[in-house]
Design a protein around this motif. Structure first.
Motif, PDB file in Angstrom:
ATOM      1  N   HIS A   1      -6.038  -6.339  -0.639  1.00  0.00           N
ATOM      2  CA  HIS A   1      -5.451  -7.602  -0.175  1.00  0.00           C
ATOM      3  C   HIS A   1      -4.279  -7.404   0.773  1.00  0.00           C
ATOM      4  O   HIS A   1      -3.953  -8.298   1.545  1.00  0.00           O
ATOM      5  N   VAL A   2      -3.612  -6.247   0.669  1.00  0.00           N
ATOM      6  CA  VAL A   2      -2.402  -6.028   1.472  1.00  0.00           C
ATOM      7  C   VAL A   2      -2.659  -4.913   2.474  1.00  0.00           C
ATOM      8  O   VAL A   2      -3.084  -3.827   2.100  1.00  0.00           O
ATOM      9  N   LYS A   3      -2.425  -5.184   3.721  1.00  0.00           N
ATOM     10  CA  LYS A   3      -2.730  -4.186   4.752  1.00  0.00           C
ATOM     11  C   LYS A   3      -1.553  -3.216   4.924  1.00  0.00           C
ATOM     12  O   LYS A   3      -0.860  -3.219   5.939  1.00  0.00           O
ATOM     13  N   ARG A   4      -1.336  -2.386   3.907  1.00  0.00           N
ATOM     14  CA  ARG A   4      -0.310  -1.351   4.001  1.00  0.00           C
ATOM     15  C   ARG A   4      -0.814  -0.118   3.282  1.00  0.00           C
ATOM     16  O   ARG A   4      -1.774  -0.185   2.520  1.00  0.00           O
ATOM     17  N   HIS A   5      -0.186   1.050   3.538  1.00  0.00           N
ATOM     18  CA  HIS A   5      -0.601   2.279   2.859  1.00  0.00           C
ATOM     19  C   HIS A   5      -0.425   2.078   1.350  1.00  0.00           C
ATOM     20  O   HIS A   5       0.547   1.452   0.907  1.00  0.00           O
ATOM     21  N   ALA A   6      -1.374   2.607   0.569  1.00  0.00           N
ATOM     22  CA  ALA A   6      -1.357   2.437  -0.888  1.00  0.00           C
ATOM     23  C   ALA A   6      -0.004   2.832  -1.490  1.00  0.00           C
ATOM     24  O   ALA A   6       0.482   2.193  -2.426  1.00  0.00           O
ATOM     25  N   CYS A   7       0.628   3.907  -0.934  1.00  0.00           N
ATOM     26  CA  CYS A   7       1.901   4.392  -1.484  1.00  0.00           C
ATOM     27  C   CYS A   7       2.987   3.317  -1.369  1.00  0.00           C
ATOM     28  O   CYS A   7       3.869   3.217  -2.225  1.00  0.00           O
ATOM     29  N   SER A   8       2.928   2.571  -0.297  1.00  0.00           N
ATOM     30  CA  SER A   8       3.925   1.538  -0.067  1.00  0.00           C
ATOM     31  C   SER A   8       3.708   0.371  -1.044  1.00  0.00           C
ATOM     32  O   SER A   8       4.652  -0.136  -1.663  1.00  0.00           O
ATOM     33  N   ILE A   9       2.446  -0.013  -1.221  1.00  0.00           N
ATOM     34  CA  ILE A   9       2.110  -1.085  -2.174  1.00  0.00           C
ATOM     35  C   ILE A   9       2.504  -0.658  -3.582  1.00  0.00           C
ATOM     36  O   ILE A   9       3.126  -1.407  -4.345  1.00  0.00           O
ATOM     37  N   CYS A  10       2.157   0.569  -3.915  1.00  0.00           N
ATOM     38  CA  CYS A  10       2.414   1.108  -5.258  1.00  0.00           C
ATOM     39  C   CYS A  10       3.917   1.151  -5.519  1.00  0.00           C
ATOM     40  O   CYS A  10       4.374   0.816  -6.619  1.00  0.00           O
ATOM     41  N   GLY A  11       4.674   1.545  -4.509  1.00  0.00           N
ATOM     42  CA  GLY A  11       6.130   1.604  -4.637  1.00  0.00           C
ATOM     43  C   GLY A  11       6.711   0.232  -4.959  1.00  0.00           C
ATOM     44  O   GLY A  11       7.558   0.095  -5.851  1.00  0.00           O
ATOM     45  N   THR A  12       6.229  -0.774  -4.248  1.00  0.00           N
ATOM     46  CA  THR A  12       6.721  -2.135  -4.466  1.00  0.00           C
ATOM     47  C   THR A  12       6.363  -2.604  -5.880  1.00  0.00           C
ATOM     48  O   THR A  12       7.202  -3.171  -6.597  1.00  0.00           O
ATOM     49  N   ALA A  13       5.099  -2.371  -6.276  1.00  0.00           N
ATOM     50  CA  ALA A  13       4.654  -2.785  -7.612  1.00  0.00           C
ATOM     51  C   ALA A  13       5.486  -2.095  -8.693  1.00  0.00           C
ATOM     52  O   ALA A  13       5.949  -2.729  -9.660  1.00  0.00           O
ATOM     53  N   LYS A  14       5.724  -0.796  -8.524  1.00  0.00           N
ATOM     54  CA  LYS A  14       6.500  -0.046  -9.517  1.00  0.00           C
ATOM     55  C   LYS A  14       7.917  -0.602  -9.617  1.00  0.00           C
ATOM     56  O   LYS A  14       8.421  -0.845 -10.724  1.00  0.00           O
ATOM     57  N   ARG A  15       8.564  -0.784  -8.462  1.00  0.00           N
ATOM     58  CA  ARG A  15       9.942  -1.296  -8.489  1.00  0.00           C
ATOM     59  C   ARG A  15      10.008  -2.641  -9.196  1.00  0.00           C
ATOM     60  O   ARG A  15      10.901  -2.900 -10.000  1.00  0.00           O
ATOM     61  N   TYR A  16       9.003  -3.492  -8.943  1.00  0.00           N
ATOM     62  CA  TYR A  16       8.984  -4.807  -9.570  1.00  0.00           C
ATOM     63  C   TYR A  16       8.906  -4.686 -11.098  1.00  0.00           C
ATOM     64  O   TYR A  16       9.691  -5.290 -11.821  1.00  0.00           O
ATOM     65  N   TYR A  17       7.977  -3.869 -11.584  1.00  0.00           N
ATOM     66  CA  TYR A  17       7.808  -3.764 -13.046  1.00  0.00           C
ATOM     67  C   TYR A  17       8.931  -2.957 -13.703  1.00  0.00           C
ATOM     68  O   TYR A  17       9.296  -3.224 -14.840  1.00  0.00           O
ATOM     69  N   PHE A  18       9.465  -1.968 -12.995  1.00  0.00           N
ATOM     70  CA  PHE A  18      10.612  -1.224 -13.545  1.00  0.00           C
ATOM     71  C   PHE A  18      11.715  -2.230 -13.877  1.00  0.00           C
ATOM     72  O   PHE A  18      12.276  -2.245 -14.976  1.00  0.00           O
ATOM     73  N   ASN A  19      11.998  -3.066 -12.922  1.00  0.00           N
ATOM     74  CA  ASN A  19      13.070  -4.037 -13.085  1.00  0.00           C
ATOM     75  C   ASN A  19      12.775  -5.073 -14.137  1.00  0.00           C
ATOM     76  O   ASN A  19      13.618  -5.426 -14.946  1.00  0.00           O
ATOM     77  N   ARG A  20      11.561  -5.583 -14.094  1.00  0.00           N
ATOM     78  CA  ARG A  20      11.176  -6.632 -15.021  1.00  0.00           C
ATOM     79  C   ARG A  20      11.268  -6.127 -16.461  1.00  0.00           C
ATOM     80  O   ARG A  20      11.873  -6.773 -17.310  1.00  0.00           O
ATOM     81  N   VAL A  21      10.685  -4.963 -16.701  1.00  0.00           N
ATOM     82  CA  VAL A  21      10.696  -4.409 -18.060  1.00  0.00           C
ATOM     83  C   VAL A  21      12.133  -4.068 -18.482  1.00  0.00           C
ATOM     84  O   VAL A  21      12.532  -4.308 -19.621  1.00  0.00           O
ATOM     85  N   ALA A  22      12.918  -3.531 -17.547  1.00  0.00           N
ATOM     86  CA  ALA A  22      14.308  -3.175 -17.872  1.00  0.00           C
ATOM     87  C   ALA A  22      15.097  -4.426 -18.245  1.00  0.00           C
ATOM     88  O   ALA A  22      15.906  -4.410 -19.187  1.00  0.00           O
ATOM     89  N   ASN A  23      14.843  -5.510 -17.549  1.00  0.00           N
ATOM     90  CA  ASN A  23      15.537  -6.763 -17.856  1.00  0.00           C
ATOM     91  C   ASN A  23      15.080  -7.349 -19.186  1.00  0.00           C
ATOM     92  O   ASN A  23      15.897  -7.733 -20.016  1.00  0.00           O
ATOM     93  N   GLU A  24      13.767  -7.407 -19.372  1.00  0.00           N
ATOM     94  CA  GLU A  24      13.218  -8.002 -20.596  1.00  0.00           C
ATOM     95  C   GLU A  24      13.667  -7.249 -21.842  1.00  0.00           C
ATOM     96  O   GLU A  24      13.764  -7.809 -22.912  1.00  0.00           O
ATOM     97  N   ASN A  25      13.917  -5.948 -21.674  1.00  0.00           N
ATOM     98  CA  ASN A  25      14.262  -5.130 -22.842  1.00  0.00           C
ATOM     99  C   ASN A  25      15.738  -4.714 -22.871  1.00  0.00           C
ATOM    100  O   ASN A  25      16.115  -3.836 -23.650  1.00  0.00           O
TER     101      ASN A  25
END
Lengths: 270, 270
Positions: B123-147
């Motif tokens: 769905h996103v026209k970017r290198h997989a590493c870039s997409i993966c980086g964004t997804a990871k940063r999002y969940y790192f933060n979300r989980v860190a906040n929730e916990n």
């Protein structure tokens, strides 16, 4: 591969420009890059007396050849460093070039002055390249002042400058980074210094020399063995192979954006 | 080669430190480097709840192993990226490690959440590493906040960070350069992020994992093929071989001196 301009068989393929050129249009391309550098960085114009620093190597002879061909007022300035056979050979190339093109030149002989590089090397505990650089800068300036030149032009190409930028960047040497530029303005007794080949790589300059029958010394200076600049050049060439254009972008973006950030002695407070 | 500390036979030779070490004293050296990074950059202390981001690779598992061993309050956080066999294998390694050392961990499964990396990639026209980086940063933060974690720790080593610095420097990307640091302070909903392995190379982390029986996934992520970071790592390794210490000096001097110069959006006037 065909010439981008005329469609004839290309003699050279420039990956970073995604283009091939025949001899005629490579020459056109080459001169255009020099013109661009001169205009963009406001190096000099036809009213200036230009001293071209020549070593007998491809870069300085190509630069002199071109500036003369373009109609600028040029004089060559050669320093005989007194480094044995290397210096003798390079002087021969310079003399042959000067005669062939009927050009004016000034020669400084460090041996006659009593301090050839090997002598200086014995007295100063630094790498020969560093001593040689200091001696050259001193005589470039002295001769330029004594002869009322407006401009000191050197043949540094993109590989030279990108490698120097890499070395200074790897150390984050702020004082050196602040001074890196294709143009150094005149200051007190120091004449304005310019590098008109800054948009051209070592390979491109070599090809230009070859295609235009410019005979130069191909030996490396024997004192330069182990110079760290070769390590930086190799690293940059490796990255250039994978990502054509890297060297030019690295250098030109530094000049455009980053150089200014290193120009204050004090660190900026946020 | 002998161990610098005890004179026994060295198992590893660290040219950049001009030292060899036996297993015992390499472990001591290694933990000292992590301690130095934690103290020097004021990363965290024993009162902090630390979330260690783990991938199943050597860096993150070594980091978790060490922080736990040093007595810090750690929880692992693993994101199952849904990258076929690679993700399955890495989860196995993480589970085995967690069980062996009786550690707490949190797992986020992108496939269960409906957007594994291969889906996002379509769905996103970017290198997989870039997409993966964004997804990871999002969940790192979300989980860190929730916990309610205080700290998000990642296993980035010196090679990772020096390569990223090289990439940003070659482009003189001021926005990215301004954000490069072994510690990113907490900001609004973003937790403080730290890289305690910043003083250790990939090779040193690998040696530590091997010597201490830490079993990790050795496969490279299949999506990372053609990642430019590999080109920068190769160039830096080439220079490191010729000039040991280059990577560490390049990175640490950037942090010490140069980073600040990129922190203002506006260019400084001289």
């Amino acid at each position: 591969m065909k010439c981008r301009t005329c469609g004839e068989r290309a003699l050279i393929n420039l990956r970073r420009h995604n283009a091939g050129f025949c001899k005629e249009h490579f020459n056109e391309f080459f001169i255009r890059q020099v013109e661009k550098a001169i205009h963009k960085y406001e190096m000099f114009d036809y009213s200036d007396k230009i001293m071209v620093c020549i070593s007998g190597g491809k870069d300085s002879l190509v630069l002199w050849y071109l500036l003369h061909k373009m109609g600028f007022d040029t004089t060559g300035m050669y320093i005989n460093l007194g480094i044995g056979e290397y210096s003798e050979k390079s002087l021969e190339k310079v003399n042959a070039f000067t005669d062939k093109h009927q050009l004016r030149s000034i020669v400084v002989n460090l041996t006659e002055l009593g301090h050839p590089i090997p002598t200086l090397e014995r007295h100063v505990k630094r790498h020969a390249c560093s001593i040689c650089g200091t001696a050259k800068r001193y005589y470039f300036n002295r001769v330029a002042n004594e002869n009322n030149f407006d401009i000191v032009a050197t043949g540094h190409n993109l590989d030279d400058e990108a490698a120097r930028l890499m070395g200074n960047t790897l150390k984050w040497d702020e004082a050196y980074l602040a001074k890196m530029s294709p143009v150094l303005p005149a200051e007190n007794q120091i004449k304005k210094k310019v590098k008109p080949l800054i948009r051209l790589t070592e390979l491109e300059v070599g090809a230009y020399a070859f295609m235009n029958g410019i005979d130069y010394i191909t030996d490396e200076c024997p004192k330069s063995v182990g110079a760290t600049s070769m390590i930086y050049k190799n690293a940059l060439n490796m990255m250039e192979t994978e990502m054509p254009g890297t060297k030019h972008y690295f250098y030109s973006e530094f000049v455009r954006k980053a150089a200014e950030r290193f120009k204050s002695e004090k660190k900026r407070k946020i």
